[in-house]
Design a protein around this motif. Structure first.
Motif: not given
Length: 367
Positions: A128, A159, A299
């Motif tokens: 991410g 993400t 995330c």
């Protein structure tokens, strides 16, 4: 003068009765194959295995693992030349890579070859960290990313945060392609309130190990077990577990993770690791219908909800202890979370996302 007839031959897949089903699609994937076994190699191996099992797909894989490619300038040049040579013989090429300093250079080769031979190309980022990676680049580095990665015909990011960020930088198609795991959802013999908790990850401070040790000091319940598996890193040694209720159980082979999870009730991952995307161990816990206690970090909230996990503040030992005790004392709550975890697992099934990738590739090739 006799006329000249040009015949075009198209390779197709047919059923036993001779009915045409689908044109064979030749895909070239560039990415890290195992060994070693790790988050990125597991994901890439999963996708390759899925595609190899599909009718109408002719798959070629170029392994980008550093121990295969080599690290010298000559070795890297040969690797790039191989990609360049192979693209012309395929319908599409997709580079699968983590966001590292060498990634844009590889994507430049993919992009140039795709333009030269008129073949679509794509890029898939593991983890991410794309927004962080972009912001850490110099002006020249961002220029290179914008004209390589963000000029691909298709971009996949892990993400939703990364997808939203990238869409603000490019007009190319950017899609969410999350971490995923095979889902079998076995029937567990362990039901009732939680007593056995497990941490499986790199054993280092940024994964929340020291926070877990602090939380365990005042934990109620003499029969509660907390076990830790993973490689010791960033200066931690087995000595930190001495005189603690938390037991260090050593490293764990990737092939043993699922079987190990089945001996426990709840996964613990109080991480604040800066490079965290969608932790694969959380998805593996879901695949075992196992609730998760984790942190409100980066995330992670994108893959958790109140039906399958308890999310606590980062580096908050008291909140972590209270979350553990909540599951120790409430059988109904634990069983509700187990049902929620099983439901969440289906949303991150590797078969579901393998089919999505294949659908996008067919659309890319046929446009």
């Amino acid at each position: 003068m006799a006329g000249r007839v040009t015949v075009f031959v198209m390779c197709c897949v047919c059923d036993p009765d001779g009915m045409q089903l689908r044109q064979t699609m030749k895909l070239l994937l560039v990415g890290p194959k195992s060994p070693p076994v790790g988050g990125t190699t597991v994901l890439f191996d999963q996708l390759c295995a899925y595609l190899e099992g599909q009718d109408g797909v002719d798959l070629t894989v170029i392994n980008s693992s550093p121990h295969v490619v080599g690290r010298t300038p000559v070795a890297i040049a040969r690797f790039l030349a191989r990609i360049f040579a192979q693209i012309r013989h395929h319908d599409a090429c997709v580079l699968h890579a983590s966001c590292t300093s060498k990634m844009p250079m590889v994507m430049v080769a993919v992009r140039l070859a795709s333009l030269l031979f008129g073949k679509p190309c794509g890029f898939r980022a593991f983890g991410g960290s794309f927004p962080v990676f972009w912001q850490a680049r110099s002006a020249a580095g961002r220029w290179l990313l914008a004209r390589s990665v963000l000029r691909a015909d298709q971009v996949f990011l892990e993400t939703r945060e990364s997808v939203a960020f990238a869409k603000g930088l490019t007009t190319t198609r950017v899609d969410w392609f999350p971490n995923s795991r095979p889902v079998s959802l076995p029937v567990h013999s362990r039901w009732g309130a939680a007593r056995r908790f497990v941490f499986i990850s790199h054993v280092k401070p940024s994964k929340g190990v020291l926070v877990l040790l602090e939380a365990a000091k005042a934990l109620k319940g003499d029969d509660v077990v907390i076990d830790v598996y993973g490689p010791l890193q960033d200066g931690l040694t087995e000595a930190v577990f001495q005189d603690s209720r938390v037991t260090y159980c050593g490293e764990l082979a990737a092939s043993a993770v699922s079987d190990t999870l089945r001996h426990y009730d709840v996964l613990l991952l109080p991480t604040f690791y800066p490079g965290e995307g969608y932790p694969g161990i959380i998805l593996e816990a879901y695949a075992e219908a196992m609730p998760v206690i984790t942190t409100d970090w980066r995330c992670i909230p994108e893959i958790t909800n109140d039906d399958c996990a308890i999310v606590v503040p980062v580096q908050d030992a008291q909140a972590l202890r209270e979350a553990i005790e909540a599951l120790v004392n409430d059988q109904v709550y634990v069983e509700e979370l187990r049902l929620g975890a099983a439901k969440q697992a289906k949303a991150f099934s590797s078969d579901v996302w393998g089919e999505y990738f294949l659908t996008r590739m067919r659309a890319l090739v046929s446009r």
